[in-house]
Design a protein around this motif. Structure first.
Motif, PDB file in Angstrom:
ATOM      1  N   LEU A  62      -9.298   0.823  -7.090  1.00 43.09           N
ATOM      2  CA  LEU A  62      -9.033  -0.286  -6.169  1.00 43.09           C
ATOM      3  C   LEU A  62      -7.621  -0.823  -6.331  1.00 43.09           C
ATOM      4  N   LEU A  63      -7.061  -0.727  -7.554  1.00 45.32           N
ATOM      5  CA  LEU A  63      -5.717  -1.262  -7.771  1.00 45.32           C
ATOM      6  C   LEU A  63      -4.657  -0.493  -6.982  1.00 45.32           C
ATOM      7  N   PRO A  64      -4.544   0.842  -7.130  1.00 46.74           N
ATOM      8  CA  PRO A  64      -3.565   1.545  -6.292  1.00 46.74           C
ATOM      9  C   PRO A  64      -3.909   1.484  -4.805  1.00 46.74           C
ATOM     10  N   LEU A  65      -5.199   1.396  -4.487  1.00 48.31           N
ATOM     11  CA  LEU A  65      -5.561   1.276  -3.076  1.00 48.31           C
ATOM     12  C   LEU A  65      -5.065  -0.044  -2.506  1.00 48.31           C
ATOM     13  N   ALA A  66      -5.149  -1.113  -3.290  1.00 46.95           N
ATOM     14  CA  ALA A  66      -4.628  -2.405  -2.833  1.00 46.95           C
ATOM     15  C   ALA A  66      -3.118  -2.343  -2.649  1.00 46.95           C
ATOM     16  N   ALA A  67      -2.442  -1.646  -3.577  1.00 45.53           N
ATOM     17  CA  ALA A  67      -0.990  -1.499  -3.437  1.00 45.53           C
ATOM     18  C   ALA A  67      -0.646  -0.721  -2.177  1.00 45.53           C
ATOM     19  N   ALA A  68      -1.429   0.325  -1.875  1.00 38.44           N
ATOM     20  CA  ALA A  68      -1.184   1.103  -0.657  1.00 38.44           C
ATOM     21  C   ALA A  68      -1.399   0.259   0.587  1.00 38.44           C
ATOM     22  N   VAL A  69      -2.453  -0.554   0.590  1.00 41.17           N
ATOM     23  CA  VAL A  69      -2.723  -1.419   1.746  1.00 41.17           C
ATOM     24  C   VAL A  69      -1.607  -2.442   1.924  1.00 41.17           C
ATOM     25  N   ALA A  70      -1.114  -3.002   0.808  1.00 40.27           N
ATOM     26  CA  ALA A  70      -0.027  -3.977   0.899  1.00 40.27           C
ATOM     27  C   ALA A  70       1.238  -3.323   1.455  1.00 40.27           C
ATOM     28  N   ALA A  71       1.555  -2.108   0.973  1.00 44.76           N
ATOM     29  CA  ALA A  71       2.735  -1.405   1.491  1.00 44.76           C
ATOM     30  C   ALA A  71       2.567  -1.073   2.961  1.00 44.76           C
ATOM     31  N   ALA A  72       1.347  -0.663   3.344  1.00 50.30           N
ATOM     32  CA  ALA A  72       1.093  -0.356   4.756  1.00 50.30           C
ATOM     33  C   ALA A  72       1.260  -1.589   5.618  1.00 50.30           C
ATOM     34  N   ALA A  73       0.810  -2.746   5.113  1.00 52.07           N
ATOM     35  CA  ALA A  73       0.954  -3.981   5.879  1.00 52.07           C
ATOM     36  C   ALA A  73       2.422  -4.323   6.093  1.00 52.07           C
ATOM     37  N   VAL A  74       3.234  -4.143   5.051  1.00 52.35           N
ATOM     38  CA  VAL A  74       4.669  -4.423   5.182  1.00 52.35           C
ATOM     39  C   VAL A  74       5.311  -3.473   6.191  1.00 52.35           C
ATOM     40  N   LEU A  75       4.976  -2.182   6.087  1.00 50.79           N
ATOM     41  CA  LEU A  75       5.548  -1.203   7.015  1.00 50.79           C
ATOM     42  C   LEU A  75       5.117  -1.482   8.450  1.00 50.79           C
ATOM     43  N   GLY A  76       3.835  -1.786   8.627  1.00 50.13           N
ATOM     44  CA  GLY A  76       3.338  -2.017   9.971  1.00 50.13           C
ATOM     45  C   GLY A  76       3.892  -3.281  10.602  1.00 50.13           C
ATOM     46  N   GLN A  77       4.019  -4.349   9.824  1.00 46.04           N
ATOM     47  CA  GLN A  77       4.530  -5.603  10.377  1.00 46.04           C
ATOM     48  C   GLN A  77       6.017  -5.527  10.677  1.00 46.04           C
ATOM     49  N   THR A  78       6.749  -4.768   9.880  1.00 48.18           N
ATOM     50  CA  THR A  78       8.196  -4.647  10.132  1.00 48.18           C
ATOM     51  C   THR A  78       8.466  -3.805  11.362  1.00 48.18           C
ATOM     52  N   GLY A  79       7.676  -2.745  11.550  1.00 45.13           N
ATOM     53  CA  GLY A  79       7.794  -1.926  12.750  1.00 45.13           C
ATOM     54  C   GLY A  79       9.149  -1.270  12.895  1.00 45.13           C
ATOM     55  N   ASP A  80       9.742  -1.454  14.058  1.00 42.94           N
ATOM     56  CA  ASP A  80      11.031  -0.827  14.346  1.00 42.94           C
ATOM     57  C   ASP A  80      12.158  -1.371  13.472  1.00 42.94           C
ATOM     58  N   GLY A  81      11.928  -2.500  12.809  1.00 39.24           N
ATOM     59  CA  GLY A  81      12.946  -3.044  11.926  1.00 39.24           C
ATOM     60  C   GLY A  81      13.139  -2.250  10.653  1.00 39.24           C
ATOM     61  N   LEU A  82      12.302  -1.203  10.439  1.00 43.28           N
ATOM     62  CA  LEU A  82      12.466  -0.357   9.258  1.00 43.28           C
ATOM     63  C   LEU A  82      13.754   0.434   9.305  1.00 43.28           C
ATOM     64  N   TRP A  83      14.285   0.612  10.504  1.00 41.26           N
ATOM     65  CA  TRP A  83      15.503   1.411  10.682  1.00 41.26           C
ATOM     66  C   TRP A  83      16.501   0.601  11.495  1.00 41.26           C
ATOM     67  N   HIS A  84      17.764   0.758  11.184  1.00 43.93           N
ATOM     68  CA  HIS A  84      18.795   0.103  11.977  1.00 43.93           C
ATOM     69  C   HIS A  84      19.871   1.128  12.344  1.00 43.93           C
ATOM     70  N   GLU A  85      20.665   0.782  13.326  1.00 40.92           N
ATOM     71  CA  GLU A  85      21.681   1.714  13.817  1.00 40.92           C
ATOM     72  C   GLU A  85      22.819   1.849  12.821  1.00 40.92           C
ATOM     73  N   ASP A  86      23.307   3.060  12.703  1.00 43.53           N
ATOM     74  CA  ASP A  86      24.429   3.339  11.821  1.00 43.53           C
ATOM     75  C   ASP A  86      25.639   2.501  12.250  1.00 43.53           C
ATOM     76  N   PRO A  87      26.223   1.697  11.352  1.00 44.07           N
ATOM     77  CA  PRO A  87      27.391   0.880  11.742  1.00 44.07           C
ATOM     78  C   PRO A  87      28.546   1.716  12.268  1.00 44.07           C
ATOM     79  N   LEU A  88      28.703   2.948  11.761  1.00 45.56           N
ATOM     80  CA  LEU A  88      29.802   3.794  12.236  1.00 45.56           C
ATOM     81  C   LEU A  88      29.627   4.173  13.699  1.00 45.56           C
ATOM     82  N   ALA A  89      28.360   4.247  14.160  1.00 45.63           N
ATOM     83  CA  ALA A  89      28.114   4.609  15.554  1.00 45.63           C
ATOM     84  C   ALA A  89      28.465   3.475  16.506  1.00 45.63           C
TER      85      ALA A  89
END
Length: 439
Positions: free
Chosen positions: A234-261
């Motif tokens: 349950l401990l690593p499963l809770a960590a996985a769920v927490a990481a999934a929640a962060v990834l899902g809530q951030t959404g498209d904000g996980l990536w940003h455009e290259d400043p050089l572009a």
């Protein structure tokens, strides 16, 4: 006198598995597979740091199913050897026995992916464009590969068939392929093999969150299968769920455009000026040289666009579109223009800046053709003329008219030609060439 015997030092089972077992071959399989795939597509990534980073991340689509299949094959080893009962009598706990067999495969497959990434980075270094290496995604990708091997090992222990490994590889590849082709959504953000664009850069914590998600799932499966107290899963499963929640809530904000572009650099020593993305700044002298024939013939001509602008930036009425540099593998391969003459012709055509004209007049077409042939002839002009020469009477007549216009434009003295070209470019951006003197 009895000489005391020197105690024999036994190597740790984990070391024996890592050095002499199946694990090194699994790592070599991942490395060789990626090496073949990366070599076959090298023209499309070698030479650009952004393209190399994107290609290495997207190769997880191959590494993860391979690692899962390798782990599955290792997991079914004792069943194939019919030594399950003997192995169960060992002093070590089921979890220790599981990890001694599974961890080497996980580490070797992740190492195979990392070595392939290192070799690709060295290959790009010789002709690099666009800043510096971008290893930001590698930690999360390597952990995902190792996690797939651990999950595959659990599947190999649980599924009593020799076909489990190839079937798992196929299922993993198809499953990841379905996720990567999915539109925006939670599944896409949780997909470790989700494709990225060349200009995408992960936020600094995205690889850590992705590693927490994949590693948490793998450890939860391992503990749930082999631990004496399965509640510890349950401990690593809770960590996985927490990481999934962060990834899902951030959404498209996980990536940003290259400043050089978002920035561009320009060579203003010529008219029109030549501007490219900052990540292609190293190619600017080469591009300016390829366009030198065009800019040289335009000296003293008025009404020209202010600059050629790269594809990634908005074009104003006073600017012209520079021929495409990306995706790599077409106009640019390993930091060099593949066909400078074709590139110059496309740049000359862009100077016309005409919208889609539904009914272009013959005068318009003749003037455009003469200007293109004078500034930078198309590499295919001879072949197209030969085709028209074998065509209908109308095609042959139009060819004679175009050739005559080209000849008259070249035969003008410099002052008259500059005046004619100035009048011609005054009509750029329209479908009306009435103001252009006839040729």
């Amino acid at each position: 006198m009895t000489v005391p015997k020197t105690p024999v030092r036994m190597s740790h089972p984990l070391r024996a598995e890592a050095v002499r077992g199946f694990a090194p071959f699994a790592g070599a399989a991942v490395l060789l597979t990626l090496a073949v795939l990366l070599t076959g597509t090298s023209a499309h990534w070698q030479g650009g740091w952004a393209e190399t980073a994107a290609q290495l991340h997207n190769s997880v689509l191959i590494s993860v199913p391979l690692a899962a299949a390798a782990g599955c094959w290792q997991g079914g080893r004792e069943r194939r050897r019919r030594t399950e009962e003997l192995w169960a009598t060992a002093v070590r706990t089921p979890l220790a026995r599981f990890l001694a067999s599974a961890l080497p495969v996980a580490l070797w497959t992740a190492a195979g992916h990392l070595v392939a990434a290192g070799l690709a980075t060295l290959a790009t270094w010789t002709c690099a464009q666009g800043g510096a290496p971008r290893p930001g995604s590698l930690p999360g990708d390597a952990v995902a590969v190792a996690a797939a091997a651990l999950l595959g090992h659990v599947a190999g222990r649980a599924l009593p068939t020799r076909l489990a490994a190839p079937l798992l590889a196929i299922a993993g590849y198809v499953g990841l392929g379905v996720l990567t082709s999915a539109g925006p959504g939670l599944a896409r953000h949780l997909d470790p093999a989700a494709p990225v664009m060349d200009t995408d850069v992960p936020v600094w914590w995205q690889p850590l969150a992705m590693a927490g998600w994949t590693a948490g799932l793998a450890l939860a499966a391992v503990l749930g299968y082999a631990a004496r107290r399965r509640a510890t899963a349950l401990l690593p499963l809770a960590a996985a769920v927490a990481a999934a929640a962060v990834l899902g809530q951030t959404g498209d904000g996980l990536w940003h455009e290259d400043p050089l572009a978002r920035r561009h650099v320009c060579d203003t020593s010529v008219t029109p000026a030549v501007c490219v993305d900052a990540r292609f700044a190293g190619m600017l002298p080469q591009i300016t040289d390829a366009l030198s024939g065009v800019t040289g013939r335009l000296k003293g001509v008025r009404n020209l666009p202010v600059r050629w602008e790269d594809q990634n930036h908005a074009i104003r009425r006073t600017e012209a579109r520079l021929p495409m540099l990306t995706p790599l593998g077409w106009s640019v391969v390993r930091g060099r223009l593949t066909d400078p003459q074709q590139y110059a012709w496309e740049a000359a055509v862009a100077l016309e800046r005409r919208p889609e004209c539904l009914h272009p007049t013959r005068r318009m077409l003749t003037a455009d053709d003469a200007v293109e042939a004078y500034l930078a002839p198309s590499p295919h002009q001879g072949a197209m003329d030969a085709w028209d020469a074998k065509g209908s009477a109308e095609q042959r007549a139009e060819l004679r008219s175009r050739r005559a216009a080209r000849t008259r434009l070249r035969a003008m003295d410099d002052e008259d030609r500059r005046a004619w070209l100035s009048a011609y470019f005054a009509t750029a951006g329209t479908c009306d060439v009435k103001g252009v003197p006839a040729l």
